[in-house]
Enzyme design. Structure first.
Site, PDB file in Angstrom:
ATOM      1  N   SER A 254       0.835  -1.204   0.000  1.00 40.18           N
ATOM      2  CA  SER A 254       0.000   0.000   0.000  1.00 40.18           C
ATOM      3  C   SER A 254       0.867   1.249   0.000  1.00 40.18           C
ATOM      4  CB  SER A 254      -0.900   0.028   1.237  1.00 40.18           C
ATOM      5  OG  SER A 254      -1.615   1.245   1.246  1.00 40.18           O
TER       6      SER A 254
ATOM      7  N   LYS B 165      -4.609  -6.748   3.075  1.00 40.46           N
ATOM      8  CA  LYS B 165      -4.546  -5.595   2.161  1.00 40.46           C
ATOM      9  C   LYS B 165      -5.941  -5.288   1.618  1.00 40.46           C
ATOM     10  CE  LYS B 165      -3.361  -2.210  -0.252  1.00 40.46           C
ATOM     11  NZ  LYS B 165      -3.679  -2.081  -1.605  1.00 40.46           N
TER      12      LYS B 165
ATOM     13  N   HIS C 112      -7.744  -3.591   4.318  1.00 41.12           N
ATOM     14  CA  HIS C 112      -7.166  -2.238   4.350  1.00 41.12           C
ATOM     15  C   HIS C 112      -7.918  -1.356   3.345  1.00 41.12           C
ATOM     16  CE1 HIS C 112      -4.586   0.740   2.347  1.00 41.12           C
ATOM     17  NE2 HIS C 112      -3.907   0.883   3.484  1.00 41.12           N
ATOM     18  N   ASN C 113      -8.108  -1.877   2.143  1.00 36.68           N
ATOM     19  CA  ASN C 113      -8.794  -1.096   1.114  1.00 36.68           C
ATOM     20  C   ASN C 113     -10.262  -0.876   1.472  1.00 36.68           C
ATOM     21  OD1 ASN C 113      -6.343  -1.273  -0.161  1.00 36.68           O
ATOM     22  ND2 ASN C 113      -7.212  -1.667  -2.170  1.00 36.68           N
TER      23      ASN C 113
ATOM     24  N   GLU D 262     -10.236   1.818   3.781  1.00 33.97           N
ATOM     25  CA  GLU D 262      -9.916   3.000   2.965  1.00 33.97           C
ATOM     26  C   GLU D 262     -11.171   3.535   2.253  1.00 33.97           C
ATOM     27  OE1 GLU D 262      -6.459   2.396   0.205  1.00 33.97           O
ATOM     28  OE2 GLU D 262      -7.925   2.726  -1.377  1.00 33.97           O
TER      29      GLU D 262
HETATM   30  C1  6PG Z   1      -3.136   1.501  -1.669  1.00 33.10           C
HETATM   31  C2  6PG Z   1      -4.367   1.682  -2.496  1.00 33.10           C
HETATM   32  C3  6PG Z   1      -4.139   1.058  -3.837  1.00 33.10           C
HETATM   33  C4  6PG Z   1      -5.094   1.487  -4.908  1.00 33.10           C
HETATM   34  C5  6PG Z   1      -6.428   0.839  -4.815  1.00 33.10           C
HETATM   35  C6  6PG Z   1      -7.560   1.729  -5.112  1.00 33.10           C
HETATM   36  O1  6PG Z   1      -3.252   0.972  -0.586  1.00 33.10           O
HETATM   37  O2  6PG Z   1      -2.076   1.933  -2.120  1.00 33.10           O
HETATM   38  O3  6PG Z   1      -5.449   1.061  -1.887  1.00 33.10           O
HETATM   39  O4  6PG Z   1      -4.084  -0.306  -3.638  1.00 33.10           O
HETATM   40  O5  6PG Z   1      -5.183   2.846  -5.016  1.00 33.10           O
HETATM   41  O6  6PG Z   1      -6.379  -0.168  -5.793  1.00 33.10           O
HETATM   42  O7  6PG Z   1      -8.646   0.920  -5.295  1.00 33.10           O
HETATM   43  P1  6PG Z   1      -9.933   1.394  -6.038  1.00 33.10           P
HETATM   44  O8  6PG Z   1      -9.545   1.649  -7.472  1.00 33.10           O
HETATM   45  O9  6PG Z   1     -10.847   0.222  -5.912  1.00 33.10           O
HETATM   46  O10 6PG Z   1     -10.422   2.623  -5.362  1.00 33.10           O
END
Ligand code: 6PG
Length: 621
Positions: free
Chosen positions: A288, A343, A346-347, A350
Site C-alpha cells: 500500500s 490488504k 485495508h482497502n 480506505e
Molecule cells: C493503496 C491503495 C491502492 C489502490 C487501490 C484503489 O493501498 O495503495 O489502496 O491499492 O489505489 O487499488 O482501489 P480502487 O480503485 O478500488 O479505489
C-alpha cells in the site's frame, strides 16, 4: 547453441576468452562413425547423437570441477539439452543464438567453402525446439555487443528481480536501487506500445544505472542469483497466472516469487499451492501507498511460506516505510493469502474513510462554506484527527483550475478496482457485520448511475435544501465516531478470518505496520497499536468506549439533521445505525426467527429453555 551458421564457434570462443575459461567445439567430439556418416552426407539419428551428447555432458561435468567452460553445440532439441545438462542443470547457462532463416542463410552464403544447402538449413530450423531457459541473443548484434551482454548477464548475477514496470513496479525498483540492491528489471515487449521499457527506465533514472534491463524473460531469469527472488508487479487477475506460467519453465526449485499486486486472497492461496507443487515458493504481499509510497516507502504485508519470506525480508524491509520507532512497516502476516486478505480489508477501511470525508464535505458545504473554507476547517481537525486521507482531501479541496476549484469539474462517478467488492463479499461470506464497508462500496456503485440519478433527482430532490442546524464541531465529532466504528469493523473481519483460516494474525502488529506508508495511516491507527495489544475487539477498550460515548450525541444529531435536510450521508448514518442495532442486549431477531418458523418451519430457540433445543410452533392454529 543454435542452428548451423549462427556463429556458435565465433561467439563461443570469444566468450570463453572474456570469461577466462576454455572453449570446446562440440563438433570436435563426434565419434568416428558419426563423422563418416556426415561425410557421406547422411543425417545423424537421435541414437547416433546419444553417445556424443553424453560425452559432452561428461566434458562439462569435469570442467565444472575446475573452472567451467564454454561449449558450442547445436543442441536443437530439448531432449538433447536434457542429456547435455544431466546432473549439472543448476550450473548450466544456455545461450541461444537466434536469427531468422534469411539472416542465417545470408551468413552461410558469405562464408568461404560453405557446404550447407538451403534444404539442410531448413531441416535444422524444422528440428529446432527453442529453449525457454536460455539467454536469447539476436545474432544481428555485433560479436562485441553480444559478449558484453553475455558477460554482464552471466558474471554479474543480480540479487533481486522486478517484473512489470508500470507505475508501482517502476517506483518500487527505484526504491530498491536507492537502497543499494543490484536489480534485474523486466517489462514485456509489445510492439509500438511497450518497447524497451526496462532499458528506457534504466537510462532515465540515475539510481537504476547499474540495474540490468530486459525484455526477454529467459535472460531476465538467468541474470538472477539463485534462489531467485522475483517480485511481480503486474495487474491483479489473469495476468498474474499468465506471468507465472511464462516464468515457470525458466525457474529452478526453491526460487521465490512475490506477488506485490492487489490480488484476491483466494487466488493467492491457489497460486501458493500450485507453485508449491512445482517446488517454487510464493509470497503474496499486499503493498500500500500508491506511487509515492512505492518510491519513498510503502507499507508491505507479506504472507505465504515463512521460510521464503525470511529470504526476501531484507529487501522488503529495506524499502518499507518506517514507524515512529524507526521499525519497518513490513511484517510477515501469516500463511497462504493472508497478506492479500489484510490488504483487501485495508482497502475496505480506505473506502469507508474516503466516503466519510466525502460526506463531511457534503455537510460542510450545506452549511454554506466554500471549498477553501472547508479545507481550512479540515486542516484545523488535524490536531485531533490527523490522517493521510484527511491531508490529501485538504490539498484536493484547495486545488484550483483558473478561478474555480478543480473538484467542481470532476465527474461525480466513482470508480473501483474490486478490492472493496471482495471485502464486502468476504464479510458477507464469513457472516461478519462489517456494514460500513458495504455501505461505502454501494455509495460508489450508486454514484456510477449518473443518468438515473439525474432523473431521480428531478422527482425527489428538494430544490432548496434547508441547512442542517449542526455545528462544525459536531460534524467533526460525528466523523470521529464513524471512524472508530469503521476500524472496529475492519479489525473484527480480520480477526474472524484469521481464526477461520488459522492464520494467527497479530492485529497490533498489523496496526503498527499500518501507521506509515499506507493509505489509511492515521493517529487513530497509532492509538490502535496499543489497544489491540490488550484485546482484539476494540469496543471492549475502556478509553475507546469513553470516546464513543462522548461522541455519540454528535453523530446522532448530525445524522438526524442530515436526513432531515436530505443530505447524502450513508456511511455516517451506518456507523450509528450499526451501533444502535448491535449494542442492544435484546434484539428484534426474535421476530425474524418467528417469521422463519412460521413459513418455513425453521425452528427457534426459547429464552426459557437453557438446553438450546429447537422449538417449532404451528402458528396458524
Ligand atoms: C493503496 C491503495 C491502492 C489502490 C487501490 C484503489 O493501498 O495503495 O489502496 O491499492 O489505489 O487499488 O482501489 P480502487 O480503485 O478500488 O479505489
Amino acid at each position: 547453441m543454435g542452428v548451423s551458421g549462427v556463429g556458435k564457434s565465433t561467439i563461443g570462443s570469444q566468450l570463453a576468452k572474456a570469461l577466462g575459461v576454455p572453449f570446446y567445439d562440440g563438433d570436435d567430439y563426434h565419434p568416428k562413425a558419426n563423422i563418416e556418416k556426415m561425410e557421406k552426407g547422411q543425417p545423424l539419428t537421435d541414437d547416433d547423437r546419444f553417445g556424443w551428447l553424453q560425452q559432452l555432458n561428461h566434458l562439462a561435468s569435469n570442467q565444472l570441477k575446475i573452472q567451467g567452460c564454454v561449449i558450442a553445440c547445436s543442441a536443437l532439441k530439448e531432449s538433447y539439452r536434457q542429456i547435455l545438462q544431466k546432473d549439472i542443470q543448476g550450473s548450466v547457462t544456455w545461450v541461444f543464438l537466434s536469427g531468422t532463416f534469411e539472416t542465417v542463410k545470408k551468413r552461410i552464403l558469405a562464408r568461404k567453402n560453405h557446404f550447407m544447402g538451403e534444404t539442410l538449413l531448413q531441416s535444422q530450423f524444422d528440428t529446432l525446439e527453442e529453449p525457454l531457459n536460455a539467454i536469447k541473443i539476436d545474432i544481428r548484434s555485433t560479436p562485441d555487443e553480444i559478449i558484453t551482454v553475455l558477460k554482464n548477464t552471466m558474471q554479474e548475477k543480480t540479487q533481486f528481480g522486478v517484473l512489470g514496470l508500470g507505475v508501482m513496479g517502476k517506483s518500487l525498483s527505484r526504491n530498491l536501487a536507492q537502497k543499494g540492491f543490484q536489480l534485474s528489471l523486466f517489462n514485456r515487449h509489445v510492439d509500438t506500445l511497450e518497447e524497451k521499457v526496462a532499458l528506457k527506465m534504466v537510462n532515465e533514472h540515475q539510481e537504476l544505472a547499474s540495474a540490468l534491463p530486459f525484455d526477454d524473460l529467459a535472460s531476465f531469469v538467468q541474470s538472477l542469483q539463485v534462489p531467485r527472488k522475483i517480485m511481480l508487479m503486474v495487474n491483479a487477475g489473469e495476468t498474474v497466472d499468465r506471468v507465472i506460467d511464462d516464468l515457470l519453465p525458466h525457474l529452478s526449485a526453491n526460487d521465490i516469487l512475490i506477488d506485490g499486486g492487489n490480488s484476491n486472497y483466494l487466488k493467492t492461496k491457489e497460486r501458493f499451492d500450485y507453485l508449491k507443487s512445482k517446488h517454487i515458493h510464493f509470497v503474496g504481499a499486499g503493498v500500500s501507498g500508491g506511487e509515492e509510497g512505492a518510491l519513498k516507502g510503502p507499507c508491505i504485508m507479506p504472507s505465504g511460506d515463512e521460510k521464503a519470506y525470511i529470504e526476501v525480508r531484507p529487501f522488503l524491509e529495506a524499502i518499507a516505510a518506517r514507524d515512529k520507532d524507526d521499525r519497518a512497516c513490513c511484517a510477515y502476516i501469516g500463511n497462504e493469502g493472508s497478506g492479500h486478505f489484510v490488504k483487501m480489508v485495508h482497502n475496505g477501511i480506505e473506502y469507508v474513510e474516503m466516503q466519510l470525508l466525502a460526506e463531511v464535505y457534503a455537510l460542510l458545504k450545506s452549511l454554506g462554506y466554500n471549498l477553501d473554507e472547508i479545507a481550512n476547517i479540515l486542516a484545523s481537525w488535524k490536531e485531533t484527527t490527523a490522517s493521510y486521507l484527511l491531508d490529501i482531501s485538504i490539498d484536493i479541496l484547495r486545488k484550483k483550475e483558473g478561478s474555480d476549484w478543480l473538484v467542481n469539474k470532476i465527474l461525480d462517478k466513482a470508480g473501483n478496482k474490486g478490492t472493496g467488492n471482495w471485502t464486502t463479499i468476504a464479510t458477507a461470506q464469513k457472516g461478519i457485520p462489517s456494514t460500513m464497508i458495504a455501505t461505502a462500496l454501494f455509495a460508489r456503485y450508486a454514484s456510477a448511475f449518473k443518468e438515473e440519478r439525474v432523473a431521480a433527482s428531478a422527482h425527489f430532490e428538494q430544490k432548496k435544501k434547508q441547512a442542517p442546524s449542526i455545528s462544525k464541531k459536531e460534524i467533526m465529532e460525528a466523523y470521529q465516531f464513524a471512524r472508530i466504528i469503521n476500524h472496529y469493523q475492519g479489525f473484527r473481519l480480520i480477526a474472524e478470518a484469521s481464526k477461520k483460516y488459522g492464520w494467527n494474525i497479530n492485529l497490533s502488529e498489523l496496526a503498527r505496520i499500518w501507521t506509515n506508508g499506507c493509505i489509511i495511516k492515521s493517529d487513530l491507527m497509532v492509538e490502535l497499536v496499543e489497544v489491540l495489544k490488550e484485546q482484539e475487539n476494540i469496543l471492549n477498550n475502556a478509553t475507546l468506549v469513553k470516546q464513543l460515548l462522548s461522541l455519540k450525541p454528535s453523530i446522532k444529531k448530525v445524522v438526524a439533521a442530515g436526513v432531515l435536510s436530505e443530505l447524502p450521508i450513508p456511511c455516517l448514518s451506518e456507523s450509528i445505525q450499526f451501533l444502535n442495532n448491535f449494542a442492544v442486549a435484546i434484539s428484534t431477531a426474535n421476530i425474524i426467527q418467528a417469521q422463519r418458523d412460521y413459513f418455513g418451519a425453521h425452528t427457534y430457540q426459547r429464552t426459557d429453555d437453557q438446553t438450546g433445543k429447537s422449538h417449532h410452533t404451528n402458528w396458524s392454529e
